[in-house]
Design an enzyme around this catalytic site. Sequence first.
Site, short mmCIF file in Angstrom:
data_model
loop_
_atom_site.label_atom_id
_atom_site.label_comp_id
_atom_site.label_asym_id
_atom_site.label_seq_id
_atom_site.Cartn_x
_atom_site.Cartn_y
_atom_site.Cartn_z
N GLY A 51 29.42 24.05 7.75
CA GLY A 51 29.01 24.61 8.91
C GLY A 51 27.50 23.56 9.05
O GLY A 51 27.27 22.69 8.43
N GLU B 134 25.40 19.69 -0.16
CA GLU B 134 26.05 19.46 0.64
C GLU B 134 26.23 18.20 1.06
O GLU B 134 27.33 17.48 1.31
CB GLU B 134 25.58 20.42 1.71
CG GLU B 134 25.86 21.87 1.63
CD GLU B 134 25.06 22.81 2.66
OE1 GLU B 134 25.31 23.97 2.81
OE2 GLU B 134 24.23 22.26 3.31
#
Length: 220
Positions: free
Chosen positions: A82, A103
């Site tokens: 996201g 990430e």
Amino acid sequence: MTQDEMKKAAGWAALKYVERDTIVGVGTGSTVNHFIDALATIKDDIQGAVSSSEASTAKLKQLGIEVFDLNNVSEIAVYVDGADEINDRMDMIKGGGAALTREKIVAAVAKKFICIVDNTKEVSILGDFPLPVEVIPMARSYVARELVKLGGDPEYRQGVITDNGNVILDVHNMKILDPKVMETKINAIVGVVTNGLFANRGADVLLVGTPEGVKTVTSK
């Protein structure tokens, strides 16, 4: 549709980008949790996943999906994650959940980055959402002073330790007109592990949950 329903729609839409018999990169956050639920429905068709956070790893394992150490994986076909903000050039701010470093590492390895959001995350200029910066603890005050020089208003995220054992500074009041340049400048500050600008490696495909359905945007 509620915001959570739009997140769920985007998360499930990402399933079509998952290739059979591959290892899938999995991000972190509420929208990604919907993707993990979707991924569990085809878990027998994939080898497993590489995860960007302890929280996602726990959920993947709970659903019976094998989680691999990235050091043992040479290639990730697709990474799904996201964003806290994303602009029309596919530059992002990430790190609201403090998992930005892992990430960014998984995104760097992946051949394709699929960003899944609801429509509240789309912006024209990045910076309304405070920019997270992961910092080695002993450098916190020094890095904060350097971030002020760059025009930001850093705030120590109290009580938060990242999965890597570091701290987070959230930079407020910074309108980020050139995300690639700002990402590089902040990362050059000694003591910074990385920052939440994903511009030098932005998204390849954006899936946006809207009241009318899922909108697909591809990078130019």
